[in-house]
Design a protein around this motif. Structure first.
Motif, PDB file in Angstrom:
ATOM      1  N   SER A   9      65.594  55.865  41.322  1.00  0.00           N
ATOM      2  CA  SER A   9      65.319  55.842  42.765  1.00  0.00           C
ATOM      3  C   SER A   9      65.180  54.415  43.295  1.00  0.00           C
ATOM      4  CB  SER A   9      64.015  56.587  43.062  1.00  0.00           C
ATOM      5  OG  SER A   9      62.912  55.776  42.716  1.00  0.00           O
ATOM      6  N   ASP A  10      65.025  54.328  44.621  1.00  0.00           N
ATOM      7  CA  ASP A  10      64.799  53.024  45.246  1.00  0.00           C
ATOM      8  C   ASP A  10      63.295  52.743  45.390  1.00  0.00           C
ATOM      9  OD1 ASP A  10      64.200  54.991  47.027  1.00  0.00           O
ATOM     10  OD2 ASP A  10      65.370  54.183  48.704  1.00  0.00           O
ATOM     11  N   LEU A  11      62.457  53.600  44.800  1.00  0.00           N
ATOM     12  CA  LEU A  11      61.007  53.383  44.909  1.00  0.00           C
ATOM     13  C   LEU A  11      60.578  52.292  43.941  1.00  0.00           C
ATOM     14  CD1 LEU A  11      59.648  57.087  44.905  1.00  0.00           C
ATOM     15  CD2 LEU A  11      60.205  55.661  46.885  1.00  0.00           C
ATOM     16  N   LYS A  12      59.906  51.289  44.459  1.00  0.00           N
ATOM     17  CA  LYS A  12      59.390  50.211  43.603  1.00  0.00           C
ATOM     18  C   LYS A  12      57.881  50.389  43.508  1.00  0.00           C
ATOM     19  CE  LYS A  12      61.596  45.736  43.006  1.00  0.00           C
ATOM     20  NZ  LYS A  12      62.243  46.154  41.828  1.00  0.00           N
ATOM     21  N   VAL A  13      57.432  50.931  42.378  1.00  0.00           N
ATOM     22  CA  VAL A  13      56.010  51.261  42.259  1.00  0.00           C
ATOM     23  C   VAL A  13      55.254  50.184  41.490  1.00  0.00           C
ATOM     24  CG1 VAL A  13      56.353  53.776  42.358  1.00  0.00           C
ATOM     25  CG2 VAL A  13      56.390  52.644  40.140  1.00  0.00           C
ATOM     26  N   SER A  14      53.983  50.002  41.839  1.00  0.00           N
ATOM     27  CA  SER A  14      53.147  49.057  41.097  1.00  0.00           C
ATOM     28  C   SER A  14      52.961  49.607  39.678  1.00  0.00           C
ATOM     29  CB  SER A  14      51.793  48.889  41.793  1.00  0.00           C
ATOM     30  OG  SER A  14      51.233  50.144  42.135  1.00  0.00           O
ATOM     31  N   VAL A  15      52.874  48.714  38.692  1.00  0.00           N
ATOM     32  CA  VAL A  15      52.767  49.181  37.307  1.00  0.00           C
ATOM     33  C   VAL A  15      51.410  49.831  37.033  1.00  0.00           C
ATOM     34  CG1 VAL A  15      54.478  47.603  36.338  1.00  0.00           C
ATOM     35  CG2 VAL A  15      52.079  46.883  36.462  1.00  0.00           C
ATOM     36  N   ILE A  16      50.445  49.544  37.893  1.00  0.00           N
ATOM     37  CA  ILE A  16      49.194  50.304  37.848  1.00  0.00           C
ATOM     38  C   ILE A  16      49.162  51.179  39.090  1.00  0.00           C
ATOM     39  CG2 ILE A  16      46.667  50.170  37.901  1.00  0.00           C
ATOM     40  CD1 ILE A  16      46.852  47.672  36.244  1.00  0.00           C
ATOM     41  N   GLY A  17      49.107  52.481  38.843  1.00  0.00           N
ATOM     42  CA  GLY A  17      49.052  53.416  39.963  1.00  0.00           C
ATOM     43  C   GLY A  17      47.620  53.896  40.150  1.00  0.00           C
ATOM     44  N   TYR A  18      47.345  54.440  41.323  1.00  0.00           N
ATOM     45  CA  TYR A  18      46.002  54.960  41.606  1.00  0.00           C
ATOM     46  C   TYR A  18      46.001  56.473  41.335  1.00  0.00           C
ATOM     47  CZ  TYR A  18      41.633  55.947  44.062  1.00  0.00           C
ATOM     48  OH  TYR A  18      40.354  56.361  44.368  1.00  0.00           O
ATOM     49  N   GLY A  19      45.222  56.894  40.351  1.00  0.00           N
ATOM     50  CA  GLY A  19      45.111  58.320  40.027  1.00  0.00           C
ATOM     51  C   GLY A  19      43.935  58.932  40.767  1.00  0.00           C
ATOM     52  N   ALA A  20      44.218  59.909  41.603  1.00  0.00           N
ATOM     53  CA  ALA A  20      43.184  60.429  42.512  1.00  0.00           C
ATOM     54  C   ALA A  20      42.576  61.765  42.062  1.00  0.00           C
ATOM     55  CB  ALA A  20      43.770  60.558  43.922  1.00  0.00           C
ATOM     56  N   TRP A  21      42.661  62.036  40.769  1.00  0.00           N
ATOM     57  CA  TRP A  21      42.059  63.280  40.255  1.00  0.00           C
ATOM     58  C   TRP A  21      40.531  63.214  40.359  1.00  0.00           C
ATOM     59  CZ3 TRP A  21      41.942  64.699  34.317  1.00  0.00           C
ATOM     60  CH2 TRP A  21      41.467  66.001  34.156  1.00  0.00           C
ATOM     61  N   GLY A  22      39.963  62.124  39.806  1.00  0.00           N
ATOM     62  CA  GLY A  22      38.513  61.988  39.738  1.00  0.00           C
ATOM     63  C   GLY A  22      37.819  62.041  41.093  1.00  0.00           C
ATOM     64  N   ILE A  23      38.442  61.441  42.098  1.00  0.00           N
ATOM     65  CA  ILE A  23      37.765  61.397  43.409  1.00  0.00           C
ATOM     66  C   ILE A  23      37.745  62.766  44.087  1.00  0.00           C
ATOM     67  CG2 ILE A  23      38.234  58.933  43.816  1.00  0.00           C
ATOM     68  CD1 ILE A  23      40.401  59.918  45.889  1.00  0.00           C
ATOM     69  N   GLY A  24      38.495  63.721  43.523  1.00  0.00           N
ATOM     70  CA  GLY A  24      38.441  65.094  44.053  1.00  0.00           C
ATOM     71  C   GLY A  24      37.086  65.739  43.748  1.00  0.00           C
ATOM     72  N   GLY A  25      36.417  65.228  42.692  1.00  0.00           N
ATOM     73  CA  GLY A  25      35.109  65.785  42.311  1.00  0.00           C
ATOM     74  C   GLY A  25      35.231  67.159  41.675  1.00  0.00           C
ATOM     75  N   ALA A  26      34.296  68.052  42.011  1.00  0.00           N
ATOM     76  CA  ALA A  26      34.260  69.389  41.420  1.00  0.00           C
ATOM     77  C   ALA A  26      35.565  70.137  41.743  1.00  0.00           C
ATOM     78  CB  ALA A  26      33.075  70.148  41.992  1.00  0.00           C
ATOM     79  N   PRO A  27      36.036  71.019  40.857  1.00  0.00           N
ATOM     80  CA  PRO A  27      35.337  71.575  39.697  1.00  0.00           C
ATOM     81  C   PRO A  27      35.553  70.799  38.395  1.00  0.00           C
ATOM     82  CG  PRO A  27      37.404  72.732  39.917  1.00  0.00           C
ATOM     83  CD  PRO A  27      37.349  71.698  41.040  1.00  0.00           C
ATOM     84  N   PHE A  28      36.417  69.757  38.402  1.00  0.00           N
ATOM     85  CA  PHE A  28      36.702  69.068  37.136  1.00  0.00           C
ATOM     86  C   PHE A  28      35.661  67.988  36.840  1.00  0.00           C
ATOM     87  CE2 PHE A  28      40.788  70.518  38.800  1.00  0.00           C
ATOM     88  CZ  PHE A  28      41.276  71.234  37.726  1.00  0.00           C
ATOM     89  N   TRP A  29      35.381  67.190  37.874  1.00  0.00           N
ATOM     90  CA  TRP A  29      34.514  66.029  37.698  1.00  0.00           C
ATOM     91  C   TRP A  29      33.247  66.206  38.518  1.00  0.00           C
ATOM     92  CZ3 TRP A  29      36.243  62.337  34.274  1.00  0.00           C
ATOM     93  CH2 TRP A  29      37.601  62.346  33.960  1.00  0.00           C
ATOM     94  N   LYS A  30      32.310  65.283  38.316  1.00  0.00           N
ATOM     95  CA  LYS A  30      31.095  65.277  39.143  1.00  0.00           C
ATOM     96  C   LYS A  30      31.459  64.770  40.527  1.00  0.00           C
ATOM     97  CE  LYS A  30      28.466  62.823  36.493  1.00  0.00           C
ATOM     98  NZ  LYS A  30      27.675  61.808  35.999  1.00  0.00           N
ATOM     99  N   ASN A  31      30.741  65.237  41.541  1.00  0.00           N
ATOM    100  CA  ASN A  31      30.936  64.665  42.871  1.00  0.00           C
ATOM    101  C   ASN A  31      30.149  63.362  42.928  1.00  0.00           C
ATOM    102  OD1 ASN A  31      32.492  66.800  43.939  1.00  0.00           O
ATOM    103  ND2 ASN A  31      30.644  68.017  44.213  1.00  0.00           N
ATOM    104  N   GLU A  32      30.877  62.257  43.156  1.00  0.00           N
ATOM    105  CA  GLU A  32      30.178  60.968  43.130  1.00  0.00           C
ATOM    106  C   GLU A  32      30.059  60.330  44.515  1.00  0.00           C
ATOM    107  OE1 GLU A  32      30.860  58.412  39.930  1.00  0.00           O
ATOM    108  OE2 GLU A  32      31.285  60.029  38.536  1.00  0.00           O
ATOM    109  N   GLY A  33      30.484  61.063  45.526  1.00  0.00           N
ATOM    110  CA  GLY A  33      30.332  60.555  46.891  1.00  0.00           C
ATOM    111  C   GLY A  33      31.624  59.968  47.416  1.00  0.00           C
ATOM    112  N   ASP A  34      31.970  60.336  48.643  1.00  0.00           N
ATOM    113  CA  ASP A  34      33.245  59.885  49.210  1.00  0.00           C
ATOM    114  C   ASP A  34      33.258  58.394  49.531  1.00  0.00           C
ATOM    115  OD1 ASP A  34      33.972  62.475  48.980  1.00  0.00           O
ATOM    116  OD2 ASP A  34      33.912  62.954  51.122  1.00  0.00           O
ATOM    117  N   GLY A  35      32.072  57.801  49.734  1.00  0.00           N
ATOM    118  CA  GLY A  35      32.007  56.378  50.095  1.00  0.00           C
ATOM    119  C   GLY A  35      32.673  55.509  49.041  1.00  0.00           C
ATOM    120  N   ASN A  36      32.269  55.701  47.795  1.00  0.00           N
ATOM    121  CA  ASN A  36      32.839  54.942  46.681  1.00  0.00           C
ATOM    122  C   ASN A  36      34.331  55.208  46.539  1.00  0.00           C
ATOM    123  OD1 ASN A  36      31.436  53.114  45.187  1.00  0.00           O
ATOM    124  ND2 ASN A  36      30.260  54.666  44.067  1.00  0.00           N
TER     125      ASN A  36
END
Ligand SMILES: NC(=O)c1ccc[n+]([C@@H]2O[C@H](COP(=O)([O-])OP(=O)(O)OC[C@H]3O[C@@H](n4cnc5c(N)ncnc54)[C@H](OP(=O)(O)O)[C@@H]3O)[C@@H](O)[C@H]2O)c1
Length: 314
Positions: A9-36
């Motif tokens: 593709s023509d997408l040029k992605v950063s070699v470190i991507g942001y994984g947004a699973w953890g910030i979803g909180g429950a039911p997988f992870w603890k809810n740590e607050g949307d501010g952080n």
């Protein structure tokens, strides 16, 4: 930050991507607050991360909503990825099921566009292969929503080499998102060669083995989130104890390099054949700051050899 083309593709992605699973909180992870979480997204963008990956099932829509809200001011500068094919009835882990059928995808894509507050999804991935749906039906539906302008590119996640070959009969996929880290190297045998041959980018997920490779746990650690749910070997039992021993040895190498364990583990992922980007899960700006320093250096040849020896596939 470094950037690489994602597959053909023509997408040029950063070699470190942001994984947004953890910030979803429950039911997988603890809810740590949307501010952080919101601060970590902004921090990621400021450090040059342009690739953000989420999924409807992460926090049952919450992760997508947070990402949509936080990236609004710079949406056009980012590559936004989400997924389809995991549905839920009640908001409980037990009710999550695979469904990559036409009807389900058509419904899901509109829900994701709304939650992400965007007109188009840059990369739309099938989260898990769904044995009850023919690949042809899934691919034709994805091609249809691509044609209608709702998604730019198609990717898959957790597909085997064989499942990708089947998929390719019906259309183009630009990426695979598999689990890949020092403790989980299965894809190197059969899957990476298929990706390299077909110019399919690899988005490595859980590069820190969901935290284990940061070196902050020890043999007595008892997890209270999804990691406690019977995944024996990685997060509990003798396999976990063996992994911790390996991580302790990695920590010594990292110390000698003047790096952290997390930086050394991410650095390894990005040096492997076929890997385009490492999707690191972060929960706060401090972690973003540490992880971005995983690039731009290489361990000494002796240390690289030692790392291979410690983490040789069994
Ligand atoms: N396609 C799929 O099926 C699939 C499956 C899993 C993940 N993914 C994707 O991959 C992403 C990352 O996966 P992941 O969350 O499993 O794993 P990961 O990146 O291997 O580990 C992330 C965890 O490590 C901890 N961490 C990160 N940086 C740290 C640092 N510098 N110092 C100390 N701790 C640090 C954080 O945990 P704490 O702060 O809680 O300790 C974080 O939640 C997900 O967000 C998602 O986008 C996809």
């Amino acid at each position: 930050m470094e950037y690489r083309n994602l597959g053909s593709s023509d997408l040029k992605v950063s070699v470190i991507g942001y994984g947004a699973w953890g910030i979803g909180g429950a039911p997988f992870w603890k809810n740590e607050g949307d501010g952080n979480s919101l601060d970590s997204i902004k921090k990621a963008y400021d450090t040059g991360i342009n690739f953000f990956d989420t999924a409807p099932v992460y926090g049952f829509g919450h992760s997508e909503e947070l990402i949509g809200k936080a990236i609004k001011p710079f949406r056009d500068k980012l590559i936004l990825a989400t997924k389809c094919g995991l549905r839920w009835d009640k908001k409980s882990l037990a009710s999550i099921r695979k469904d990559a059928s036409r009807n389900s995808i058509l419904e899901e894509v509109d829900q994701s566009l709304r939650r992400l507050d965007t007109d188009v999804i840059d990369l739309y991935q099938v989260h898990w292969p769904d044995a009850a749906t023919e690949q042809q039906e899934t691919m034709e539906t994805l091609l249809e929503i691509q044609e209608r302008g709702k998604i730019r590119h198609i990717g898959v996640s957790n597909y085997s080499a064989e499942q990708m070959r089947e998929c390719l009969k019906f259309g183009k996929i630009i990426s695979l998102q598999p689990k890949f880290n020092l403790l989980a190297r299965d894809i190197q045998k059969d899957t990476v060669p298929v990706c390299v041959k077909n110019d399919i980018g690899i988005i490595a997920y859980s590069p820190l083995s969901s935290g284990v490779l940061t070196g902050k746990y020890d043999k007595s650690t008892k997890f209270t989130d999804w990691r406690s749910k019977g995944i024996i070997g990685t997060f509990s039992g003798e396999g976990f104890a063996r992994n911790i021993e390996k991580v302790n040895r990695l920590k010594n190498i990292a110390d000698e390099e003047g790096k952290t364990c997390a930086q050394t583990a991410i650095n390894w992922v990005l040096r492997q054949e076929g890997i385009t980007t490492a999707l690191v899960g972060v929960k706060n700006p401090r972690q973003v700051e540490e992880n971005r320093k995983a690039i731009g250096w290489e361990p000494s040849p002796e240390h690289r050899e030692k790392i291979e020896e410690i983490f040789a596939p069994v």
